[in-house]
Design a protein around this motif. Sequence first.
Motif, mmCIF file in Angstrom:
data_model
loop_
_atom_site.group_PDB
_atom_site.id
_atom_site.type_symbol
_atom_site.label_atom_id
_atom_site.label_comp_id
_atom_site.label_asym_id
_atom_site.label_seq_id
_atom_site.Cartn_x
_atom_site.Cartn_y
_atom_site.Cartn_z
ATOM 1 N N GLY A 144 0.780 -1.220 0.000
ATOM 2 C CA GLY A 144 0.000 0.000 0.000
ATOM 3 C C GLY A 144 0.814 1.274 0.000
ATOM 4 N N ALA A 145 2.114 1.162 -0.247
ATOM 5 C CA ALA A 145 2.973 2.348 -0.251
ATOM 6 C C ALA A 145 2.770 3.164 -1.520
ATOM 7 C CB ALA A 145 4.434 1.927 -0.122
ATOM 8 N N ASP A 146 3.030 4.457 -1.406
ATOM 9 C CA ASP A 146 3.084 5.372 -2.549
ATOM 10 C C ASP A 146 4.532 5.360 -3.024
ATOM 11 O OD1 ASP A 146 2.951 7.398 -4.384
ATOM 12 O OD2 ASP A 146 2.537 8.986 -2.926
ATOM 13 N N VAL A 147 4.822 4.657 -4.121
ATOM 14 C CA VAL A 147 6.196 4.334 -4.505
ATOM 15 C C VAL A 147 6.701 5.253 -5.608
ATOM 16 C CG1 VAL A 147 7.759 2.540 -5.345
ATOM 17 C CG2 VAL A 147 5.829 1.921 -3.867
ATOM 18 N N THR A 148 7.895 5.794 -5.384
ATOM 19 C CA THR A 148 8.663 6.455 -6.429
ATOM 20 C C THR A 148 9.881 5.598 -6.704
ATOM 21 O OG1 THR A 148 7.938 8.666 -5.767
ATOM 22 C CG2 THR A 148 9.939 8.526 -7.094
ATOM 23 N N ALA A 149 10.070 5.182 -7.950
ATOM 24 C CA ALA A 149 11.173 4.300 -8.325
ATOM 25 C C ALA A 149 12.162 5.069 -9.187
ATOM 26 C CB ALA A 149 10.649 3.092 -9.090
ATOM 27 N N VAL A 150 13.446 4.992 -8.832
ATOM 28 C CA VAL A 150 14.471 5.697 -9.599
ATOM 29 C C VAL A 150 15.560 4.727 -10.027
ATOM 30 C CG1 VAL A 150 14.056 7.885 -8.423
ATOM 31 C CG2 VAL A 150 15.843 6.361 -7.570
ATOM 32 N N ASP A 151 16.163 5.005 -11.171
ATOM 33 C CA ASP A 151 17.298 4.238 -11.667
ATOM 34 C C ASP A 151 18.032 5.120 -12.667
ATOM 35 O OD1 ASP A 151 17.767 0.888 -11.530
ATOM 36 O OD2 ASP A 151 18.918 1.996 -13.022
ATOM 37 N N SER A 152 19.297 4.771 -12.917
ATOM 38 C CA SER A 152 20.083 5.515 -13.907
ATOM 39 C C SER A 152 20.045 4.862 -15.277
ATOM 40 C CB SER A 152 21.541 5.648 -13.431
ATOM 41 O OG SER A 152 22.130 4.362 -13.281
ATOM 42 N N ASP A 153 19.385 3.708 -15.390
ATOM 43 C CA ASP A 153 19.317 2.950 -16.632
ATOM 44 C C ASP A 153 17.927 3.119 -17.246
ATOM 45 O OD1 ASP A 153 18.891 0.756 -18.494
ATOM 46 O OD2 ASP A 153 20.692 -0.173 -17.665
ATOM 47 N N LEU A 154 17.873 3.759 -18.397
ATOM 48 C CA LEU A 154 16.592 4.038 -19.030
ATOM 49 C C LEU A 154 15.825 2.765 -19.382
ATOM 50 C CD1 LEU A 154 17.413 7.056 -21.375
ATOM 51 C CD2 LEU A 154 15.742 7.019 -19.501
ATOM 52 N N LEU A 190 14.192 9.141 -13.671
ATOM 53 C CA LEU A 190 15.605 8.936 -13.974
ATOM 54 C C LEU A 190 16.438 9.700 -12.958
ATOM 55 C CD1 LEU A 190 17.722 7.823 -16.051
ATOM 56 C CD2 LEU A 190 17.562 10.063 -17.171
ATOM 57 N N ALA A 191 17.407 9.021 -12.344
ATOM 58 C CA ALA A 191 18.283 9.671 -11.370
ATOM 59 C C ALA A 191 19.564 8.869 -11.244
ATOM 60 C CB ALA A 191 17.605 9.785 -10.004
ATOM 61 N N ALA A 192 20.674 9.582 -11.061
ATOM 62 C CA ALA A 192 21.977 8.941 -10.873
ATOM 63 C C ALA A 192 22.581 9.429 -9.564
ATOM 64 C CB ALA A 192 22.904 9.271 -12.043
ATOM 65 N N GLN A 250 26.425 -0.154 -3.294
ATOM 66 C CA GLN A 250 27.803 -0.495 -3.647
ATOM 67 C C GLN A 250 28.213 0.089 -4.993
ATOM 68 O OE1 GLN A 250 25.295 -2.695 -3.498
ATOM 69 N NE2 GLN A 250 25.506 -4.348 -5.001
ATOM 70 N N HIS A 251 27.250 0.525 -5.808
ATOM 71 C CA HIS A 251 27.548 1.100 -7.114
ATOM 72 C C HIS A 251 27.654 2.623 -7.083
ATOM 73 C CE1 HIS A 251 27.027 -2.810 -8.872
ATOM 74 N NE2 HIS A 251 25.775 -2.895 -8.463
ATOM 75 N N ALA A 252 27.316 3.231 -5.962
ATOM 76 C CA ALA A 252 27.368 4.688 -5.875
ATOM 77 C C ALA A 252 28.819 5.168 -5.979
ATOM 78 C CB ALA A 252 26.760 5.159 -4.559
ATOM 79 N N PRO A 253 29.080 6.181 -6.792
ATOM 80 C CA PRO A 253 30.464 6.638 -6.954
ATOM 81 C C PRO A 253 31.029 7.327 -5.716
ATOM 82 C CG PRO A 253 28.960 8.072 -8.159
ATOM 83 C CD PRO A 253 28.148 6.907 -7.676
ATOM 84 N N ASP A 254 30.152 7.824 -4.854
ATOM 85 C CA ASP A 254 30.584 8.519 -3.641
ATOM 86 C C ASP A 254 29.629 8.109 -2.531
ATOM 87 O OD1 ASP A 254 30.981 10.389 -1.557
ATOM 88 O OD2 ASP A 254 31.705 11.913 -2.960
ATOM 89 N N THR A 294 26.239 10.022 -1.114
ATOM 90 C CA THR A 294 24.957 9.360 -1.333
ATOM 91 C C THR A 294 24.159 9.265 -0.042
ATOM 92 O OG1 THR A 294 25.779 8.083 -3.215
ATOM 93 C CG2 THR A 294 23.876 7.189 -2.046
ATOM 94 N N LEU A 295 24.810 8.889 1.056
ATOM 95 C CA LEU A 295 24.093 8.814 2.330
ATOM 96 C C LEU A 295 23.630 10.195 2.772
ATOM 97 C CD1 LEU A 295 26.007 6.136 4.435
ATOM 98 C CD2 LEU A 295 23.834 5.926 3.232
#
Length: 249
Positions: free
Chosen positions: A52-62, A79-81, A102-106, A110-111
Amino acid sequence: MTNPQVYARGFASLTAHTVDPLLNLVRKSRAPRLLDLGCGTGVVTAAALALGADVTAVDSDLDMLEYTARAHPHAAVRLAALPELPFPEGGFDAVAGNFVIQHAPDTPATLAELHRVLRPGGTLALSWWKRDEMPATTLLADAAASVGLPKVPDPPRDFDRYTSPAAFTALLKRSGFSGGAVDTIRWRHRVDLATWWDDVTAAAGPRFAFILEQDAATVERIRQAYLALAAPYAEQGFPVCAHLAHATR
């Protein structure tokens, strides 16, 4: 970019094992606004929508975003990186990231960004692999080496400094989170070995791209070597180990 259909068939089935524990905090806090960080093919999005969550999904891969948008039309897809996110401060009640940190460049940046987009009292849950306990993928490199190819080392990552539970817990505290802790989760991933070979080599990206770049005869030698190395896991499945961090804004 990764082929979403192949990823959904292979790696997504592996990552799905941690979705329930990842969303435990969401269940407890009844958080309606959830950010699925690095959504991939939407395994977390699907589970969060079911809660029942209101979900926003992000990825850097189109390609991944298009796949998730088609599969889960009730989620907002953006879209977000990392480490930057296009959201206002305090816009989410919870952030869940399944095998993306683990894929975040920094990692510290990121945190800090995840801290920013969470409301006070909001919850964070992040998972990552324990790479030295992952024969489901590491045996690919072993198989390639067994036929004479040079062993390609894992690429260095900023996250390597924080991969231990103690180091990541300390980073959570420095980033302003409270109650940070890291759990260790182990399970067996049961899969047809030949199908797993096909899916992993096709979807594992640069880490294993060198295998499919070989001539057909060499690829088949590597495949046979892999099947032989993986044979002891055919019945009970590959042992898998992951860490899961949780904290409060």
